[in-house]
Each structure stands twice: as structure tokens, then as C-alpha cells.
Scaffold this motif. Sequence first.
Motif, short mmCIF file in Angstrom:
data_model
loop_
_atom_site.label_atom_id
_atom_site.label_comp_id
_atom_site.label_asym_id
_atom_site.label_seq_id
_atom_site.Cartn_x
_atom_site.Cartn_y
_atom_site.Cartn_z
N ASP A 5 45.72 29.94 40.05
CA ASP A 5 46.28 30.49 38.91
C ASP A 5 44.80 30.24 38.24
O ASP A 5 44.54 29.94 37.44
CB ASP A 5 47.23 29.27 37.96
N TYR A 119 45.21 36.45 36.18
CA TYR A 119 45.71 35.19 35.35
C TYR A 119 46.81 35.32 36.63
O TYR A 119 48.01 36.62 35.49
CB TYR A 119 45.15 35.54 34.49
N LYS A 120 46.80 34.81 37.07
CA LYS A 120 48.89 34.19 37.52
C LYS A 120 49.34 35.79 37.90
O LYS A 120 50.85 36.27 37.80
CB LYS A 120 49.37 33.86 36.05
#
Length: 408
Positions: A5, A119-120
Motif C-alpha cells: 500500500d 496507490y493501492k
Amino acid sequence: MKRDDNMRLLRVEIVGCGLFQDKFIFDFVNSDSVRKSYFDNDNALQAYKIKPGIYTQVLMALTGLNATGKTTTLELLSAITQIVMQGKSLNDPSIRRVFFKLLPLMKEKNLEWNVFFFYKHKFYILHSVITAENILNEAVEDSGFKFKFEELKKCKEKVTRKNLGEVASYTIDLNRSEVADNPYLKDDVSIISSFKGFQGSVFPLGQSTNLNLPAWIGVPAEEVVHVFDPNIENLSISRDKEGKTTSRLSFKNHRKFTYGGSPMGLLDLLSSGTIKGLTVLPGIIRVLKLGGYVFIDEIENHFNKKIIEWFFSLFTDVRTNPNGACLIFSTHYPELLDSFKRKDNIYITRRDKENYCECVRYSDFVRRNELLKSKVILENVINGTAPRYQDLENGRKWISSIVNKEGV
């Protein structure tokens, strides 16, 4: 433990900085393929995989002649990284200093950037425009740098290396005007602060290039201390309840002598390399542990070449860099780059024909990776990477006329 993450910077585009004639672009992702060579061991880490075909660099270098924008480029990248990843405000003293220095070069007192990041498992662009319209007007109560406009966009298409930078592939996910009434969002804080749960760390560009002071607190591990000075027996810096700092130091070959006093006294007892190494290494270790970015200007200052190569090895080994941390540094000595396995993680700063700074990727000019990078740069194969012969000769002739002139 591998962190999935973490925020990964992919690309930064800056417009409106008069230092550069055109848009300044800095890519954190690979442009060349990532393949293990026959000579790589199982722990070798050339680049960090985030998606098939898309890798982020773990080592990045800026090199070039004096006064071609190396430090300013690093300062900009460091400031934007802190704003995006750590939620720092534009008027945080360390950030404000960078933008204030660029103020005379900002076109119409505005500066804008696109920050592409991952991101993610999703790809985003943060488009920001900052303004400094009232920064020099002390009569204005809220003078300072502010965000004039911001949009956060999310990519709806499949992202590849080739379409990563195509803004048309992204659609608006959040506009600053939507959160304008949020009392917790200040004018100098980015809307990216609404993203929660970022993992990773940033060791920002500091003043260690020209100012080398002992800045750690605690007792460095013996294994770390002996990298820089194997003669040290004990070393510590502590701070009491009143905030006063004291240090203690003893050497193996002078056990009867123990220093106890201000950390500033260590400057007379330890080498500059030991001071700098023990100051920057805690930040490096934190970034290696969490993932993130380390910025160091003029990495050759105070360090032996083998020490610098040891720093490099910390980032190119999965055992010490499990989360894809990245070291971004500048250097005046391209010989340091001969140990680089890749060529798409080297940027060269130079002046164009109109004396604007530009930052170009080494791999855009040189196809063959077996060539010594230092030889390519020092022999001016990429135009603008070595001093002009005529300038050097004119300087030599002038000095000759002065030293041979009669009288003092």
C-alpha cells in the motif's frame, strides 16, 4: 515485510518554472526493459516491479556541469514529494524556502505540476497550481504560497509504460472546489492530504551539502559506526528534559581519553565523512524499512567512493530494500555512475542554446549499456556535459597573463 500500500511516484511534470524553457519532466519509472543478467545474484534489485512491464527505479542520479540546475531540480522534487506524500504545507519553512528561491523565475507568479503516482493498485494524477501573488505584500494578512487550483484524476484505462503520461487517459476523481468549505483543509495544503493510510517515508534534501553537523540522537550501532570509523569505541548524543544535548566519544587507541560535551565538539574529533554518514544513515534506514525516497545533493562530499558504492548496494539488494525505496542524488563525478547496471535512471542537466536549464535522460541518447558512462559524459558525447574547450583555454590565458605580469 513487503508493503503493497505504498505510494509510488511515477512521473513529475513541472510548468511555469523559468529555470526551464519548456515543461520539466522527471520519470521515476523504467524506459528500458528490466532483465536479470547472467552476473546478477538472486538478491539483485535493478528496479521495483509494480505492474507487468512497469518498474520504479531504486537508484536515480543527476549529473552535469556547475550551474546547470542539479540542486534546484533536486530541491523541487524533494519539496513536491514531501507535499504529496507527507502532507507538508507550501509554507512549511523548508518547502517555502525552495519556492521562494524560484519566485523570480515563476511565470506570472504561478507554478503548476502534474504528479503521476500509483496507490493501492490504481494510477492517479495530481494536478496542482500554486500562486504567490501576495507573498511579498506584508499588509495582506494571509500572504504566502497557496493552491490556486487542484484536481485529482484516476486512470480508467489499462496503464502501460507508453500511455502512463497521457493525461487524456485519466478522469477527475476529486476537485479542490468540492472540499473548499472543509475547515481542516488550509489554502497551502494539498487535497492529497484527504488520502489516508499512505505508507512510506521521505528523507528530504537538507543542508548537508554545505552544512555538515552531527544531527542524530542516541547510540549508533557499532556495526554502523565502524563503516565510517573502526577506531571509535563508544559514541552517543543525548538530550535531557530541558532540551540540552550532550555527547560522549572514546577511541580504541586512546582509551584514557573520553570526550563529554557539546555535539559541536565532535567536529574537531571525527572526520567529516563520519559526521555526515551517521547523520544521514538513520534516515536512509527508515526509508529502506518503510519504502520511500531519499534525496542527497552532491553525494561525493565527505565520502570515500567505496562508501558511496556501499550506499548504492543498500538500494539494489532485496535484503536491505524489500519495499522498493529509491535514492535520488546529484554528483559532479560521473565516475560514480560506472557502477550503475541501468542507463534509464541517469539524468543529465545542461544548458540549451538559449542558456535555459534542461534535464535529459541518458538512455535517450545512448543505446549501448556496456559503454563507460563516465567516458560518455566527460567526453561530451551527449552535448553539454563537459566544459567547452575554448572557455577553459580563455581562462588559462587570462590567468597566465596575470601571473606573468610584472609587479604584485
